[in-house]
Design an enzyme around this catalytic site. Sequence first.
Site, PDB file in Angstrom:
ATOM      1  N   ARG A  75      -0.668  30.852  54.355  1.00 24.53           N
ATOM      2  CA  ARG A  75       0.553  30.538  55.115  1.00 24.53           C
ATOM      3  C   ARG A  75       1.644  31.577  54.868  1.00 24.53           C
ATOM      4  O   ARG A  75       2.484  31.804  55.726  1.00 24.53           O
ATOM      5  CB  ARG A  75       1.112  29.158  54.676  1.00 24.53           C
ATOM      6  N   SER A  76       1.627  32.178  53.689  1.00 25.02           N
ATOM      7  CA  SER A  76       2.735  33.072  53.312  1.00 25.02           C
ATOM      8  C   SER A  76       2.392  34.548  53.421  1.00 25.02           C
ATOM      9  O   SER A  76       3.169  35.386  52.954  1.00 25.02           O
ATOM     10  CB  SER A  76       3.158  32.787  51.876  1.00 25.02           C
ATOM     11  N   CYS A  99       7.613  19.443  32.961  1.00 24.51           N
ATOM     12  CA  CYS A  99       9.015  19.844  32.784  1.00 24.51           C
ATOM     13  C   CYS A  99       9.802  18.900  31.872  1.00 24.51           C
ATOM     14  O   CYS A  99      10.590  19.342  31.032  1.00 24.51           O
ATOM     15  CB  CYS A  99       9.702  19.967  34.140  1.00 24.51           C
ATOM     16  N   GLN A 101      15.106  12.725  36.841  1.00 28.18           N
ATOM     17  CA  GLN A 101      14.508  14.006  37.199  1.00 28.18           C
ATOM     18  C   GLN A 101      14.928  14.467  38.597  1.00 28.18           C
ATOM     19  O   GLN A 101      14.898  13.697  39.559  1.00 28.18           O
ATOM     20  CB  GLN A 101      12.978  13.918  37.097  1.00 28.18           C
ATOM     21  N   LYS A 150       1.899  11.499  31.046  1.00 32.59           N
ATOM     22  CA  LYS A 150       1.890  12.918  30.644  1.00 32.59           C
ATOM     23  C   LYS A 150       2.816  13.132  29.448  1.00 32.59           C
ATOM     24  O   LYS A 150       2.466  13.827  28.490  1.00 32.59           O
ATOM     25  CB  LYS A 150       2.391  13.809  31.798  1.00 32.59           C
ATOM     26  N   HIS A 206      16.857  18.395  34.959  1.00 31.27           N
ATOM     27  CA  HIS A 206      16.382  17.076  34.533  1.00 31.27           C
ATOM     28  C   HIS A 206      17.253  16.588  33.366  1.00 31.27           C
ATOM     29  O   HIS A 206      17.590  17.365  32.463  1.00 31.27           O
ATOM     30  CB  HIS A 206      14.936  17.155  34.020  1.00 31.27           C
ATOM     31  N   ASN A 255      14.965  22.344  34.958  1.00 31.97           N
ATOM     32  CA  ASN A 255      13.516  22.078  34.984  1.00 31.97           C
ATOM     33  C   ASN A 255      12.705  23.242  35.546  1.00 31.97           C
ATOM     34  O   ASN A 255      11.527  23.392  35.220  1.00 31.97           O
ATOM     35  CB  ASN A 255      13.215  20.821  35.811  1.00 31.97           C
TER      36      ASN A 255
HETATM   37  N1  LIG Z   1       9.105  22.306  39.765  1.00 31.52           N
HETATM   38  C1  LIG Z   1       9.040  22.008  38.474  1.00 31.52           C
HETATM   39  O1  LIG Z   1      10.033  21.625  37.828  1.00 31.52           O
HETATM   40  C2  LIG Z   1       7.755  22.145  37.755  1.00 31.52           C
HETATM   41  C3  LIG Z   1       7.754  22.026  36.384  1.00 31.52           C
HETATM   42  C4  LIG Z   1       6.579  22.145  35.684  1.00 31.52           C
HETATM   43  C5  LIG Z   1       5.416  22.373  36.390  1.00 31.52           C
HETATM   44  N2  LIG Z   1       5.436  22.485  37.752  1.00 31.52           N
HETATM   45  C6  LIG Z   1       4.174  22.743  38.439  1.00 31.52           C
HETATM   46  O2  LIG Z   1       4.201  24.055  38.994  1.00 31.52           O
HETATM   47  C7  LIG Z   1       3.410  24.099  40.173  1.00 31.52           C
HETATM   48  C8  LIG Z   1       4.225  24.636  41.342  1.00 31.52           C
HETATM   49  O3  LIG Z   1       5.363  23.826  41.543  1.00 31.52           O
HETATM   50  P1  LIG Z   1       6.514  24.230  42.575  1.00 31.52           P
HETATM   51  O4  LIG Z   1       7.600  23.266  42.292  1.00 31.52           O
HETATM   52  O5  LIG Z   1       6.815  25.684  42.516  1.00 31.52           O
HETATM   53  O6  LIG Z   1       5.820  23.903  43.999  1.00 31.52           O
HETATM   54  P2  LIG Z   1       6.186  24.472  45.447  1.00 31.52           P
HETATM   55  O7  LIG Z   1       7.617  24.837  45.530  1.00 31.52           O
HETATM   56  O8  LIG Z   1       5.663  23.450  46.394  1.00 31.52           O
HETATM   57  O9  LIG Z   1       5.326  25.832  45.574  1.00 31.52           O
HETATM   58  C9  LIG Z   1       3.917  25.821  45.571  1.00 31.52           C
HETATM   59  C10 LIG Z   1       3.406  27.247  45.558  1.00 31.52           C
HETATM   60  O10 LIG Z   1       1.977  27.218  45.488  1.00 31.52           O
HETATM   61  C11 LIG Z   1       1.433  28.004  46.554  1.00 31.52           C
HETATM   62  N3  LIG Z   1       0.155  27.469  47.017  1.00 31.52           N
HETATM   63  C12 LIG Z   1      -0.124  26.243  47.457  1.00 31.52           C
HETATM   64  N4  LIG Z   1      -1.428  26.147  47.833  1.00 31.52           N
HETATM   65  C13 LIG Z   1      -1.965  27.377  47.598  1.00 31.52           C
HETATM   66  C14 LIG Z   1      -3.268  27.929  47.783  1.00 31.52           C
HETATM   67  N5  LIG Z   1      -4.279  27.216  48.281  1.00 31.52           N
HETATM   68  N6  LIG Z   1      -3.472  29.223  47.441  1.00 31.52           N
HETATM   69  C15 LIG Z   1      -2.461  29.982  46.936  1.00 31.52           C
HETATM   70  N7  LIG Z   1      -1.206  29.512  46.750  1.00 31.52           N
HETATM   71  C16 LIG Z   1      -0.965  28.208  47.070  1.00 31.52           C
HETATM   72  C17 LIG Z   1       2.478  27.889  47.643  1.00 31.52           C
HETATM   73  O11 LIG Z   1       2.296  28.943  48.570  1.00 31.52           O
HETATM   74  P3  LIG Z   1       2.751  28.785  50.129  1.00 31.52           P
HETATM   75  O12 LIG Z   1       4.240  28.999  50.131  1.00 31.52           O
HETATM   76  O13 LIG Z   1       1.984  29.873  50.771  1.00 31.52           O
HETATM   77  O14 LIG Z   1       2.348  27.410  50.539  1.00 31.52           O
HETATM   78  C18 LIG Z   1       3.758  28.039  46.814  1.00 31.52           C
HETATM   79  O15 LIG Z   1       3.951  29.403  46.495  1.00 31.52           O
HETATM   80  C19 LIG Z   1       2.890  22.667  40.361  1.00 31.52           C
HETATM   81  O16 LIG Z   1       1.628  22.571  39.742  1.00 31.52           O
HETATM   82  C20 LIG Z   1       3.894  21.844  39.608  1.00 31.52           C
HETATM   83  O17 LIG Z   1       3.365  20.607  39.184  1.00 31.52           O
HETATM   84  C21 LIG Z   1       6.577  22.393  38.438  1.00 31.52           C
END
Ligand SMILES: NC(=O)c1ccc[n+]([C@@H]2O[C@H](COP(=O)([O-])OP(=O)(O)OC[C@H]3O[C@@H](n4cnc5c(N)ncnc54)[C@H](OP(=O)(O)O)[C@@H]3O)[C@@H](O)[C@H]2O)c1
Length: 344
Positions: free
Chosen positions: A39-40, A130, A157, A214, A242, A315
């Site tokens: 998509r990106s 987080c 959160q 978790k 958070h 977070n």
């Molecule tokens: N946000 C937090 O506070 C936090 C804290 C700890 C851990 N996490 C973890 O970190 C991860 C990402 O979180 P986020 O908040 O950054 O999510 P997000 O904003 O929804 O971003 C998701 C990212 O993953 C990419 N992606 C999704 N499907 C993909 C695929 N099939 N192949 C390659 N890239 C793919 C997306 O790319 P596109 O733009 O192309 O869709 C985007 O770059 C998750 O596992 C989440 O649980 C998040």
Amino acid sequence: MGFKVAVVGATGNVGREMLEILAERTFPTDEVVAIASRRSLGSEVSFGDKTLKAKVLEHYDFSDTDICLMSAGSEVSKEWSPKIAAQGAVVIDNSSCWRYDADVPLIVPEVNADAVVGFRKRGIIANPNCSTAQLVVALKPLHDRAKIKRVVVATYQSVSGAGKDAMDELFKQTKAVFTLGEIHNKKFSKRIAFNVIPHIDTFMEDGYTREEWKMMVEIKKILDPKIKLTATCVRVPVFIGHSEVVNVEFEEPITVDEAHEILRKAPGCLVIDKHEPGGYMTPHECAGEDATYISRVREDTTVENGLTFWCVSDNLRKGAALNAVQIAECLINRKLISAKQKAA
Ligand SMILES: NC(=O)c1ccc[n+]([C@@H]2O[C@H](COP(=O)([O-])OP(=O)(O)OC[C@H]3O[C@@H](n4cnc5c(N)ncnc54)[C@H](OP(=O)(O)O)[C@@H]3O)[C@@H](O)[C@H]2O)c1
């Protein structure tokens, strides 16, 4: 020679922050690559004063990559982290996919940096949830001093913890409330604008949610398996940051003054605790900051050796991107990895 670093999920909330933090901390890179889904393809993301064009994960060859910061969710990590590690890059993963695997270290550098050597088994290191990361940063120095028996935590959160679509949902719903528009719930089970939702991740058989589970499991793996923890995780209409109310029961006595002194000296912690209006930290002020802020420390006289405090952190930074970059720095500083020879 610097390192080649790939950020998978570079267009997401955490991935963008990872790029920002790598640039901010002048991480020793020769090359940084932004990777996302189809998509990106061709989308642009910032890395310091440069712009990187996103590449597609399925087409990417990781054989000359040294470090892969993975932040694209559990499903993607389950399939890709072992493949990337097999190509010789160390994977530092943000999802929950590998956190509970006995052969994968779960690291918060201020707390259990020594465990990082365990990365050799699978080539993967896990970043905690987080809400766990900021909590263990605050608890570790107190545990060292007075041994924690039990923790009761309630979290508040922010929506950024659920990804970029969740932030859009809060923004659109808030606008719709003022313009009398329609409100759609997609990422959250109920309206999040001007509301709070006592539910994060899926429900488990015992009535806890997986987010709560978790925290219970991760604190044992990172800090001490003997610590008992019960959590209630709540989503609030805040974009970034958070907050947690933490009630701790210790084996040994510890005063509020001692706790202040210990936390003031502890790595990653900042204490802001004046008994006056505004003499505490809020999520709005912690956005963009690296520290875990502690406020409102007070004695809990309803139990023996009890303290209660308020804890706030960004977070996307300590809860995700900053911790991942700190783990990578830990590998380099301890000379556990070296940069691969690159083709000229
Ligand atoms: N946000 C937090 O506070 C936090 C804290 C700890 C851990 N996490 C973890 O970190 C991860 C990402 O979180 P986020 O908040 O950054 O999510 P997000 O904003 O929804 O971003 C998701 C990212 O993953 C990419 N992606 C999704 N499907 C993909 C695929 N099939 N192949 C390659 N890239 C793919 C997306 O790319 P596109 O733009 O192309 O869709 C985007 O770059 C998750 O596992 C989440 O649980 C998040």
